[in-house]
Design a protein around this motif. Structure first.
Motif, short mmCIF file in Angstrom:
data_model
loop_
_atom_site.label_atom_id
_atom_site.label_comp_id
_atom_site.label_asym_id
_atom_site.label_seq_id
_atom_site.Cartn_x
_atom_site.Cartn_y
_atom_site.Cartn_z
N UNK A 413 0.83 -1.34 0.32
CA UNK A 413 -0.65 -0.44 -0.07
C UNK A 413 0.90 1.40 -0.26
N UNK A 414 2.06 1.28 0.47
CA UNK A 414 3.05 2.44 0.51
C UNK A 414 3.64 2.76 -1.16
N UNK A 415 2.56 1.65 -2.25
CA UNK A 415 3.81 1.88 -3.48
C UNK A 415 2.40 2.89 -4.63
N UNK A 416 2.09 4.13 -3.73
CA UNK A 416 0.74 4.79 -4.59
C UNK A 416 1.46 5.08 -6.37
N UNK A 417 0.47 5.31 -6.40
CA UNK A 417 1.12 5.99 -8.22
C UNK A 417 0.41 7.83 -7.54
N UNK A 418 -0.57 7.72 -7.09
CA UNK A 418 -1.28 8.81 -6.78
C UNK A 418 -2.25 9.08 -6.16
N UNK A 419 -2.42 10.02 -5.49
CA UNK A 419 -3.53 10.00 -3.82
C UNK A 419 -4.60 10.90 -4.78
N UNK A 420 -5.57 11.74 -4.12
CA UNK A 420 -6.73 12.03 -4.07
C UNK A 420 -7.74 12.91 -2.66
N UNK A 421 -7.59 14.12 -2.03
CA UNK A 421 -8.07 14.20 -1.29
C UNK A 421 -9.34 15.28 -0.95
N UNK A 422 -10.18 15.36 -0.37
CA UNK A 422 -11.31 16.22 -0.02
C UNK A 422 -11.88 16.60 1.06
N UNK A 423 -11.93 17.84 1.72
CA UNK A 423 -12.14 18.08 2.79
C UNK A 423 -13.63 18.54 3.08
N UNK A 424 -14.12 17.99 3.58
CA UNK A 424 -15.87 18.27 3.40
C UNK A 424 -15.78 19.41 4.88
N UNK A 425 -15.49 19.20 5.92
CA UNK A 425 -15.91 20.53 6.69
C UNK A 425 -14.97 22.08 6.45
N UNK A 426 -14.07 21.50 5.98
CA UNK A 426 -13.40 23.25 5.28
C UNK A 426 -14.23 23.77 4.11
N UNK A 427 -15.53 22.77 3.39
CA UNK A 427 -16.10 23.52 2.20
C UNK A 427 -16.43 23.87 2.28
N UNK A 428 -17.29 25.37 2.88
CA UNK A 428 -17.93 26.42 3.04
C UNK A 428 -19.86 26.45 2.07
N UNK A 429 -19.94 26.03 1.91
CA UNK A 429 -21.08 25.69 1.47
C UNK A 429 -21.70 24.21 1.70
N UNK A 430 -21.31 23.55 2.23
CA UNK A 430 -20.92 21.80 2.91
C UNK A 430 -21.30 21.78 4.49
N UNK A 431 -20.03 22.68 4.93
CA UNK A 431 -19.38 22.37 6.17
C UNK A 431 -18.85 20.64 6.56
#
Length: 491
Positions: A413-431
């Protein structure tokens, strides 16, 4: 007199006349279809799935509609992102679909968005405070026999959610006052007596809504279980938590956000982006909606937002106490989605499904996903773990999540090609996300106000759905229901 004029304008065909709302700033290529007076029939606040479903229903009936969206995009909590290196499309928000979710399924077919089956072969991993163990992926969590008392506790929760449960109106339950006085954690302690059983019953709640057991009303989550069906099929924990035959059975090829994006494209002349709504005032049968893209007027308004954030809008006159209580009493779950992209699905070679549940650090639930010919491990970071990482550098979040995948699935699992992340807590129109959640006492005090119109204002959003509340299907159901309410008034 107002009702008579409204009926004439609606049935007379003038509602479909194209033109900009007086004083509106048309942003993002959208236009509004308005009557010559600059007053449309309906303003929809929010272009998530619920708002778009409402607008689609209204437009099909011949109503003039303006959709005001705070973001520069449609979709709300259904959102695709691209990974930074290889550009793979990843579901940042709502992702899965399963049996009885027929409303979102119908839209997927209409807009030619195909589904693929979620990988569910081999074993999944259950992580408890005493360690981790492999369990058959094909067996839903409630059916895991070797966890002893946990099965009986989950069966008790299922029974409580089936026993004549008034789906969508939990405040009408004969034991509503008592169940709403308990948190899910307190309820768990009543029905389970070993730590493993309590862990599993609490995971059954935290996995779908990303909250701690002490933050959620027991009545709220029992309704969540009861809502995981439709008018012909009672909701069950098996359907809520399962992959095969359950809410995680399939995912959308190209990402779930293709559905709202294509809906919005179809509604293009009705759409106004970058238009956060700041105020809604009404008098003499007309609502005036103040937004960052100008002032708009309509006979009716649909607020298609979570109750947890709808209170950010200023309402004049002020809202009734019960509706204000709904806004105060709901809060968003704390959640982020993290995805790592791999050259091959190495976990399959070990007989693993890519699914894990439990006391992760920081990820508590994982699934295998798939995008652009690449295999993905996707994980949810929830509740306290998410709040701890909300403002941490992204590099730290990535390091912790990859380390978690290594613990679960091995050093590959340490040998990854790429990643993506999205923090919904910090999204101002969803919170936050994935849904608005009620704490103890909210539903029994204020529940009937959840869908009750206030003057010309109607309420949508997945939180107001009867079935599949909190899910994409519930969002569509809620938007269509709010549109039908308005059409009944206008006719």
């Amino acid at each position: 007199m107002t009702r008579h004029l409204t009926r004439r304008r609606f049935l007379g065909g003038s509602l479909a006349a194209a033109g900009a709302v007086a004083g509106a700033s048309l942003v993002g290529g959208g236009r509004s279809s308005a009557a010559p007076s600059g007053i449309v029939d309906v303003i929809v606040v929010g272009a998530g799935l619920s708002g778009l479903a409402a607008a689609k229903t209204l437009v099909a009936a011949g109503a003039s509609v303006t959709v005001l969206e705070a973001r520069e995009r449609a979709g709300g909590r259904v959102h695709n992102i691209r990974s930074p290196k290889v550009g793979a499309v990843l579901d940042a928000g709502a992702e899965f679909v399963g049996p009885t979710q027929t409303h979102i399924g119908a839209l997927a077919r209409e807009y030619n968005v195909r589904t693929i089956r979620t990988y569910n072969a081999g074993d999944s991993i259950f992580v408890s405070r005493t360690g981790k163990q492999r369990v058959p992926a094909a067996a839903p969590i409630p059916a895991i026999a070797d966890l002893g008392e946990a099965g009986a506790a989950l069966a008790r929760a299922q029974a409580d959610a089936l026993a004549g449960f008034p789906v969508g109106e939990p405040w009408k339950h004969p034991n509503a006052a008592y169940l709403d006085s308990l948190t899910w954690g307190e309820y768990t302690h009543q029905i389970a007596h070993t730590q493993t059983a309590r862990d599993l019953v609490q995971i059954a709640m935290s996995a779908p809504i990303s909250e701690r057991p002490d933050e959620v009303s027991a009545l709220f989550f029992l309704n969540y279980i009861a809502a995981s069906g439709d008018e012909q099929n009672p909701g069950t924990l098996v359907r809520l938590l399962s992959t095969d035959g359950g809410a995680q059975e399939r995912l959308f090829e190209g990402g779930a956000a293709l559905i709202p994006l294509r809906m919005a494209r179809h509604l293009d002349r009705h759409m106004v982006y970058n238009a956060p709504v700041r105020s809604i005032a009404y008098s003499d049968g007309i609502a005036t909606v103040g937004s960052d893209a100008g002032v708009h007027r309509a006979r009716k308004v649909i607020v298609a937002m979570s109750p947890a954030i709808a209170g950010q809008i200023e309402y004049r006159p002020g809202l009734p106490a019960a509706r204000a209580g709904i806004h105060r009493g709901f809060h968003m779950g704390a959640v982020s989605k993290f995805a790592a992209i791999y050259r091959r699905p190495f976990w399959r070679e070990k007989g693993l499904s890519g699914q894990a549940y439990g006391a992760g650090r920081p990820i508590d639930v994982t699934f295998e996903s798939y995008a652009d010919g690449r295999h993905i491990l996707m994980g949810f970071i929830s509740a306290d773990a998410m709040r701890r990482l909300d403002h941490a550098p992204e590099s730290r979040l990535v390091t912790e999540c990859i380390g978690n995948f290594v613990d679960l699935f091995g050093p590959e699992a340490a040998d990854y090609l790429d990643y993506g992340v999205f923090k919904w807590d910090l999204e101002p129109w969803s919170r936050g996300g994935p849904t608005g959640v009620a704490g103890p006492g909210v539903l029994t005090r204020y529940g009937p106000a959840l869908r009750e119109p206030v003057g010309p204002i109607h309420w949508a959003g997945t939180e107001t759905a009867d079935y599949w509340t909190g899910y994409m299907d519930g969002a569509v159901r809620a938007g269509q229901r709010a549109a039908r309410e308005i059409l009944a008034d206008l006719r």
